[in-house]
Motif scaffolding. Structure first.
Motif, mmCIF file in Angstrom:
data_model
loop_
_atom_site.group_PDB
_atom_site.id
_atom_site.type_symbol
_atom_site.label_atom_id
_atom_site.label_comp_id
_atom_site.label_asym_id
_atom_site.label_seq_id
_atom_site.Cartn_x
_atom_site.Cartn_y
_atom_site.Cartn_z
ATOM 1 N N HIS A 165 0.802 -1.233 0.000
ATOM 2 C CA HIS A 165 0.000 0.000 0.000
ATOM 3 C C HIS A 165 0.832 1.280 0.000
ATOM 4 O O HIS A 165 0.287 2.365 0.099
ATOM 5 C CB HIS A 165 -0.981 0.047 1.193
ATOM 6 N N SER A 166 2.155 1.155 -0.105
ATOM 7 C CA SER A 166 2.956 2.378 -0.149
ATOM 8 C C SER A 166 3.061 2.844 -1.607
ATOM 9 O O SER A 166 2.518 2.214 -2.513
ATOM 10 C CB SER A 166 4.338 2.108 0.443
ATOM 11 N N THR A 167 3.751 3.935 -1.826
ATOM 12 C CA THR A 167 3.858 4.511 -3.170
ATOM 13 C C THR A 167 5.231 4.236 -3.751
ATOM 14 O O THR A 167 6.256 4.554 -3.135
ATOM 15 C CB THR A 167 3.594 6.037 -3.109
ATOM 16 N N LEU A 168 5.221 3.630 -4.933
ATOM 17 C CA LEU A 168 6.469 3.321 -5.629
ATOM 18 C C LEU A 168 6.671 4.313 -6.767
ATOM 19 O O LEU A 168 5.768 4.521 -7.579
ATOM 20 C CB LEU A 168 6.392 1.896 -6.205
ATOM 21 N N GLY A 169 7.839 4.890 -6.826
ATOM 22 C CA GLY A 169 8.193 5.770 -7.947
ATOM 23 C C GLY A 169 9.178 5.050 -8.847
ATOM 24 O O GLY A 169 10.282 4.726 -8.435
ATOM 25 N N ILE A 170 8.743 4.771 -10.088
ATOM 26 C CA ILE A 170 9.610 4.096 -11.054
ATOM 27 C C ILE A 170 10.299 5.170 -11.890
ATOM 28 O O ILE A 170 9.630 5.982 -12.536
ATOM 29 C CB ILE A 170 8.776 3.204 -12.013
ATOM 30 N N VAL A 171 11.610 5.162 -11.896
ATOM 31 C CA VAL A 171 12.355 6.115 -12.712
ATOM 32 C C VAL A 171 12.893 5.350 -13.918
ATOM 33 O O VAL A 171 13.816 4.555 -13.803
ATOM 34 C CB VAL A 171 13.494 6.762 -11.892
ATOM 35 N N GLU A 186 6.786 12.414 -3.644
ATOM 36 C CA GLU A 186 5.658 11.577 -3.236
ATOM 37 C C GLU A 186 5.983 10.134 -2.929
ATOM 38 O O GLU A 186 5.213 9.459 -2.250
ATOM 39 C CB GLU A 186 4.611 11.561 -4.363
ATOM 40 N N ALA A 187 7.085 9.619 -3.500
ATOM 41 C CA ALA A 187 7.319 8.176 -3.443
ATOM 42 C C ALA A 187 7.894 7.723 -2.099
ATOM 43 O O ALA A 187 8.729 8.403 -1.500
ATOM 44 C CB ALA A 187 8.256 7.765 -4.571
ATOM 45 N N ASP A 188 7.442 6.550 -1.651
ATOM 46 C CA ASP A 188 8.030 5.921 -0.462
ATOM 47 C C ASP A 188 9.233 5.064 -0.860
ATOM 48 O O ASP A 188 10.149 4.854 -0.072
ATOM 49 C CB ASP A 188 6.987 5.035 0.231
ATOM 50 N N PHE A 189 9.170 4.537 -2.086
ATOM 51 C CA PHE A 189 10.293 3.785 -2.661
ATOM 52 C C PHE A 189 10.548 4.375 -4.041
ATOM 53 O O PHE A 189 9.607 4.549 -4.811
ATOM 54 C CB PHE A 189 9.951 2.295 -2.802
ATOM 55 N N VAL A 190 11.806 4.652 -4.333
ATOM 56 C CA VAL A 190 12.180 5.150 -5.657
ATOM 57 C C VAL A 190 13.074 4.083 -6.279
ATOM 58 O O VAL A 190 14.105 3.732 -5.699
ATOM 59 C CB VAL A 190 12.943 6.493 -5.548
ATOM 60 N N VAL A 217 1.947 -3.537 -8.114
ATOM 61 C CA VAL A 217 0.500 -3.360 -8.111
ATOM 62 C C VAL A 217 -0.204 -4.675 -7.776
ATOM 63 O O VAL A 217 -1.080 -4.730 -6.923
ATOM 64 C CB VAL A 217 0.031 -2.805 -9.481
ATOM 65 N N LYS A 218 0.207 -5.742 -8.500
ATOM 66 C CA LYS A 218 -0.492 -7.024 -8.336
ATOM 67 C C LYS A 218 -0.136 -7.729 -7.035
ATOM 68 O O LYS A 218 -0.959 -8.417 -6.445
ATOM 69 C CB LYS A 218 -0.180 -7.942 -9.510
ATOM 70 N N GLY A 219 1.120 -7.578 -6.617
ATOM 71 C CA GLY A 219 1.571 -8.317 -5.441
ATOM 72 C C GLY A 219 1.413 -7.546 -4.145
ATOM 73 O O GLY A 219 1.172 -8.138 -3.097
ATOM 74 N N PHE A 220 1.589 -6.229 -4.208
ATOM 75 C CA PHE A 220 1.657 -5.462 -2.960
ATOM 76 C C PHE A 220 0.680 -4.290 -2.917
ATOM 77 O O PHE A 220 0.759 -3.458 -2.026
ATOM 78 C CB PHE A 220 3.093 -4.977 -2.732
ATOM 79 N N ASP A 221 -0.214 -4.246 -3.913
ATOM 80 C CA ASP A 221 -1.227 -3.205 -3.914
ATOM 81 C C ASP A 221 -0.613 -1.819 -3.727
ATOM 82 O O ASP A 221 -1.153 -0.967 -3.011
ATOM 83 C CB ASP A 221 -2.242 -3.514 -2.788
ATOM 84 N N MET A 222 0.534 -1.616 -4.359
ATOM 85 C CA MET A 222 1.200 -0.315 -4.235
ATOM 86 C C MET A 222 0.587 0.669 -5.236
ATOM 87 O O MET A 222 0.021 0.272 -6.254
ATOM 88 C CB MET A 222 2.709 -0.436 -4.522
ATOM 89 N N ARG A 223 0.733 1.927 -4.947
ATOM 90 C CA ARG A 223 0.392 2.969 -5.903
ATOM 91 C C ARG A 223 1.664 3.230 -6.706
ATOM 92 O O ARG A 223 2.749 3.324 -6.122
ATOM 93 C CB ARG A 223 -0.036 4.200 -5.122
ATOM 94 N N VAL A 224 1.524 3.336 -8.020
ATOM 95 C CA VAL A 224 2.710 3.486 -8.859
ATOM 96 C C VAL A 224 2.729 4.840 -9.570
ATOM 97 O O VAL A 224 1.771 5.224 -10.245
ATOM 98 C CB VAL A 224 2.804 2.347 -9.902
ATOM 99 N N LEU A 225 3.843 5.543 -9.403
ATOM 100 C CA LEU A 225 4.117 6.762 -10.166
ATOM 101 C C LEU A 225 5.293 6.440 -11.074
ATOM 102 O O LEU A 225 6.115 5.600 -10.726
ATOM 103 C CB LEU A 225 4.542 7.903 -9.235
ATOM 104 N N TYR A 226 5.374 7.070 -12.222
ATOM 105 C CA TYR A 226 6.562 6.844 -13.038
ATOM 106 C C TYR A 226 7.026 8.124 -13.714
ATOM 107 O O TYR A 226 6.238 9.003 -14.030
ATOM 108 C CB TYR A 226 6.339 5.724 -14.065
ATOM 109 N N TYR A 227 8.325 8.160 -13.899
ATOM 110 C CA TYR A 227 8.969 9.255 -14.616
ATOM 111 C C TYR A 227 9.726 8.644 -15.773
ATOM 112 O O TYR A 227 10.426 7.638 -15.605
ATOM 113 C CB TYR A 227 9.940 9.986 -13.673
ATOM 114 N N ASP A 228 9.553 9.215 -16.948
ATOM 115 C CA ASP A 228 10.271 8.720 -18.126
ATOM 116 C C ASP A 228 10.305 9.851 -19.140
ATOM 117 O O ASP A 228 9.564 10.823 -19.009
ATOM 118 C CB ASP A 228 9.537 7.497 -18.715
#
Ligand code: GLV
Ligand code: GLV
Length: 325
Positions: free
Chosen positions: A149-155, A205-209, A169-180
């Motif tokens: 349920h935390s927020t993942l930022g994909i760079v 915003e991300a808890d994990f980058v 998303v499928k395994g940990f119900d995380m919210r996903v943000l991405y930068y590209d």
């Protein structure tokens, strides 16, 4: 008979494919990275038709010159190819290939292994046990952070970044943000992901980058003192891409000063060295560039490299061309 030089021993299946084709396969007899002069010596005057090289080999115009005009292809045993001077390859009419896709799942798994390990303080906890410090269960002992349920930022939303997002998303119900550099609306729909055209917005915003960009002049030190300071104080930085994407000294300072919560990294700026400050920090987990290192994946990477070589030498277009003639 066509001759192939392999700069260091790789798992057997790829080599077997080359031999089955009737090629003579010469492998560097030492199980270590060849120094530049050694690589030149191994290549000079030998008229190899192809070279299977590794990400630890710096391939530039002098190496191409040493390989001579017979050589058609340098097949890199890696998805990344920042170790190769592409302009020099083009100039010498040498094909360059990489080994994408077969390692996506393994690297995405390692990314999650790092993410879970740093959040749950696995390395620290393991050391704690080994040191005989465990005196009984405690409500405050080694508290970590939740991934779910935390927020993942994909760079960098390439194939690996997208797979990490899917697990998130499928395994940990995380919210996903991405930068590209480019937006991917299909991906956004599939994973309910949100595009952040500014890296800073994602970092806020991300808890994990998690970093998944290739190393390019534009991505070198993408994470530096300024960008690290944009992350949440509690956030974790994960890197399975290339070391120089992070300014390692700035990361050490950020961890030391509590500017970010922690980091888990598989790649370093000056491999095989790492910032010595990391040794004394609990808030970082380090692995030695092993994100693709499973038996099966390293076999498949060899097969992909071999198929690229075979295609090039049999007059076909290699499946994983990075540089065309
Ligand atoms: C490993 O780092 C690769 O690029 O394959
Ligand atoms: C990058 O590493 C990719 O394969 O997308």
């Amino acid at each position: 008979m066509k001759k192939i030089f392999v700069t260091r021993l790789i798992p057997d299946r790829g080599l077997a494919l080359l031999k089955k084709q009737g090629y003579e396969v010469v492998v560097n007899p030492e199980d270590r990275v060849l120094r530049r002069e050694e690589l030149i010596m191994f290549l000079e005057g030998k008229n190899y038709d192809a070279v299977l090289c590794l990400l630890t080999d710096k391939i530039d115009k002098d190496i191409f010159a040493a390989a001579g005009s017979q050589v058609k292809i340098f097949a890199n045993y890696a998805v990344g190819f920042d170790n190769i001077d592409l302009a020099a390859a083009r100039e010498r009419n040498v094909l360059i290939t990489n080994t994408p896709d077969v390692l996506n799942e393994t690297v995405a798994e390692h990314t999650f292994a790092l993410m879970l390990a740093i959040a749950h303080r696995i390395a620290e906890a393991d050391q704690f046990m080994r040191d005989g410090k465990y005196k009984g269960w405690g409500p405050m002992l080694l508290l970590g952070a939740d991934v779910s349920h935390s927020t993942l930022g994909i760079v960098g939303l390439g194939r690996i970044g997208a797979l990490v997002a899917k697990h998130a998303v499928k395994g940990f119900d995380m919210r996903v943000l991405y930068y590209d550099v480019k937006r991917n609306e299909d991906f956004e729909k599939e994973f309910n992901a949100e595009f952040r055209p500014n890296l800073d917005d994602l970092l806020h915003e991300a808890d994990f980058v998690s970093i998944h960009v290739p190393l390019l002049p534009s991505t070198k030190h993408l994470m530096n003192a300024d960008t690290l300071a944009k992350m949440k104080k509690t956030a974790y930085l994960i890197n399975t891409s290339r070391g120089p994407v992070i300014d390692e000294h700035a990361l050490e300072q950020a961890l030391e000063k509590g500017i970010i919560g922690g980091a888990a990294i598989d790649v370093f700026e000056n491999e095989p060295l790492m910032d010595l400050g990391f040794k004394n920090l609990d808030k970082i987990i380090v692995t030695p560039h092993i994100a693709s290192a499973t038996e099966e994946t390293r076999q498949k990477m060899g097969e992909v490299a071999a198929r690229n070589i075979i295609a090039a030498l049999e007059g076909q277009t290699p499946p994983n061309l990075v540089v065309m003639k």
